[in-house]
Design a protein around this motif. Structure first.
Motif, PDB file in Angstrom:
ATOM      1  N   PRO A   1      -3.090  -0.529  -4.291  1.00  0.00           N
ATOM      2  CA  PRO A   1      -3.820   0.367  -5.190  1.00  0.00           C
ATOM      3  C   PRO A   1      -3.105   0.586  -6.519  1.00  0.00           C
TER       4      PRO A   1
ATOM      5  N   ARG B   1      -1.956   0.655 -10.316  1.00  0.00           N
ATOM      6  CA  ARG B   1      -2.867   0.715 -11.462  1.00  0.00           C
ATOM      7  C   ARG B   1      -2.090   0.922 -12.758  1.00  0.00           C
TER       8      ARG B   1
ATOM      9  N   GLY C   1      -5.370  -3.945  -7.082  1.00  0.00           N
ATOM     10  CA  GLY C   1      -6.577  -3.133  -7.016  1.00  0.00           C
ATOM     11  C   GLY C   1      -6.882  -2.308  -8.229  1.00  0.00           C
TER      12      GLY C   1
ATOM     13  N   THR D   1       0.807  -1.225   0.000  1.00  0.00           N
ATOM     14  CA  THR D   1       0.000   0.000   0.000  1.00  0.00           C
ATOM     15  C   THR D   1       0.835   1.267   0.000  1.00  0.00           C
TER      16      THR D   1
END
Length: 630
Positions: free
Chosen positions: A494, A496, A518, A464
């Motif tokens: 997270p 991307r 994510g 994270t």
């Protein structure tokens, strides 16, 4: 550099010219000396440096460091070795060169024993070299004798057009820290009122020095004055036992060559620049020291060409004490190239680059990196740690703990790896990590990675905090004999905007894992190969909890044990999934085995991976719901 005169031409320095004639008749002119005296390595008035300080990234891959074309300087020749051979005689001879406005100090070829007590008595400057001076060793050897701690053998401070060539110097292995126990310093002092240029070393061998840097080029002027045009060719450093000043402390260097600036902070970027330094043909046997070459703090438009460094820190350091064969360190370094380096058995890193921007490493060979102590700083064949605008082009890496470490410093970092070949890593072939949150900008193409039995071929922990966005990977093979080949997350992240295109992943259990990834990921044309038929309890494609994954073209081959897919709690699209020579199926309740429950998006499709789920071919998201499509 001196211009060679005809033997019959006489002037104020007539005696020296007659002595030079005697040297010629002795047939004692080395190849290097002839090159110096005929102008190939001559120093003098410089042309304006062209193409300075390119600020963009790659562009560098095609842009060469500009060549410097010096002209000859006037001056005569003073022969050293007939009227005295000690330190005092050398000082006297260089004073004569200075009085002439420059020239060449030509050594009679012999072995000289210079007392460390005499050198120490000269104080910090050691033997001061004047402007427009070439010291031509002519194949001579200087032994620094005795046990006194010297400062430098030679220094050239605030002067231009200095060359040292064709000389072997053996130190006495005594130093207590910075600014002592070294061979030579070429520097711009804090008090200088003009920049300096033109320092050349050609065919110099150094042994048994204990200083943090055996040769240092140092801009310590706090203004915008620059050091320019450094040419170091054929410098050899041979370490001996005891040459490392402090083997246990990371902050203490032990290097053959340091090209450096005092401008260590980002706010100092316009100050104390060293520009256009080119090091060619460098060789270091670095077993008893830590580093070969360092470019430090504010070096611009410079290059290491074909350096060879063996065993950096093998005995001269401990794990995690800065044992880097080649090092580029500092916020303000710009446009640095390292071409065709060969590094064997470095302890911490083969090549370690930190901060700065504009780094090209081309056709590197690094093998046998050993340290696993990466809790504070990365350890790898090449570590690019928070450098922007990077290109690692080609190269062969073998039997390292990690082959390539890519620490990404910010958004749009533009870090590129092309055409590398990696084999035998024990932790990771390529390790990709964010230096902080919200960083990205990485492209990996044409990589061929065959990691060892305990390693990931591609590893990006993507937790994270240290996650990486905007990663494009194409035309790559990632293989390992371990369980997992590619792992781009092992916990919720997270991260991307990743894409894999035409990538093959090979392992014994899980060739590809993006666990709870994510952000958006696109996979096209991926092939997963199971060695030995796979492993019970492992899925070939483990993407449990993926948050926005688009898969179009995935082939799983050779699996007889375990499961093909683990796409439980998956959100995204799954199409063109195929199996070859496989007899296994997805984990129960994986997406593709039951009607999707997640909210889709325009164009989303989930292939029916379990015929028992119905006769339809797939589910499509149409009119805000999932619809079975034959």
């Amino acid at each position: 550099m001196s211009k060679r005169r005809s033997p019959g031409k006489r002037g104020a320095e007539g005696g020296a010219i007659e002595e030079r004639r005697g040297v010629a008749s002795d047939h004692m002119l080395s190849t290097t000396r002839r090159r110096l005296l005929t102008g190939a390595w001559a120093l003098g008035a410089m042309t304006t440096f062209a193409g300075r300080a390119a600020t963009s990234s790659l562009g560098q891959s095609q842009r060469r460091i500009p060549e410097h074309a010096p002209t000859q300087a006037s001056g005569g020749v003073v022969v050293f070795g007939d009227e005295g051979t000690d330190v005092t005689a050398c000082v006297r001879s260089l004073a004569q060169i200075e009085s002439m406005g420059g020239g060449t100090l030509l050594f009679r070829r012999k072995v000289y024993n210079w007392s460390s007590a005499d050198l120490k008595a000269l104080g910090h400057p050691g033997i001061a070299v004047p402007a427009n001076c070439t010291i031509d060793g002519n194949g001579s050897v200087i032994n620094v004798t005795g046990s006194e701690q010297i400062y430098y053998v030679f220094t050239a401070v605030d002067v231009c057009n200095v060359a040292v060539a064709d000389l072997t110097v053996i130190g006495n292995g005594v130093s207590s820290g910075y600014n002592n126990g070294a061979f030579m310093k070429f520097a711009l002092s804090p008090a200088a009122t003009a920049g300096v240029d033109s320092f050349t070393m050609d065919t110099v061998e150094l042994q048994n020095f204990k200083a943090p840097w055996w040769v240092v080029v140092y801009n310590e002027n706090p203004s915008s004055l620059e050091i320019q045009h450094i040419r170091i060719n054929g410098l050899r450093g041979i370490s001996r036992p005891g040459n490392s000043l402090d083997p246990t402390y990371r902050g203490t260097n032990a290097a053959v060559l340091n090209i450096s600036s005092m401008a260590s902070e980002p706010a100092d970027a316009a100050r104390a620049i060293v520009r256009d330094a080119i090091v060619t043909g460098f060789y270091a046997e670095a077993t008893h020291i830590k580093q070969g070459i360092i470019f430090d703090n504010n070096v611009h438009d410079s290059e290491m060409r074909g350096p060879v460094v063996h065993n950096a820190g093998l005995i001269g350091g401990h794990d995690d004490t800065g044992c880097y064969a080649l090092q580029v360190y500092g916020f303000n370094n710009r446009n640095i190239r390292i071409t065709d380096p060969i590094v064997t058995s470095p302890r911490d890193n083969g090549i370690y680059a930190v901060m700065g921007s504009g780094l090209v490493i081309q056709n590197a060979i690094v093998r046998g990196q050993t340290s696993t102590a990466d809790g504070t700083l990365p350890k790898a064949g090449i570590s690019s740690n928070s450098v922007r605008e990077v290109l690692i082009l080609g190269g062969t890496f073998s039997n390292n703990v990690t082959d390539l470490y890519l620490g990404i410093p910010g958004k749009e970092a533009n870090v590129n790896v092309e055409g590398v070949q990696c084999s035998g890593a024990s932790k990771a072939g390529i390790l990709l990590q964010g230096a902080r949150t919200e960083v990205g900008g990485v492209t990996i193409t044409g990589a061929r990675v065959a990691a060892g039995a305990t390693a990931r071929a591609l590893l990006s922990p993507n937790d994270t905090i240290h996650y990486v966005n905007d990663v494009q990977i194409s035309d790559c093979d990632f293989a390992t004999t371990s369980l997992t080949a590619v792992e781009v997350s092992a916990s919720p992240t997270p991260a991307r905007n990743w894409s894999f295109r035409d990538v093959t992943c090979t392992s014994r259990g899980t060739p590809f894992q993006a666990y709870q990834f994510g952000g958006r990921m696109t996979i096209e044309g991926m092939r997963l190969v199971l060695l030995g038929g796979g492993t019970p309890g492992h899925s070939a494609f483990r993407c449990f909890g993926a948050g926005a994954m688009i898969v179009d073209g995935l082939t799983i081959t050779g699996q007889r044990l375990g499961n093909t897919m683990d796409t439980r709690n998956f959100v995204g699209s799954l199409t063109n999934i195929r199996s070859e020579n496989s007899s296994t199926g997805p984990v129960a309740t994986s997406e593709g085995t039951v009607q999707p429950k997640f909210r889709g998006f325009p164009g989303a499709r989930i292939q029916n991976l379990a015929p028992s789920a119905g006769d339809h071919r797939e589910w499509q998201w149409l009119r805000r719901r999932w619809v079975e499509v034959e």
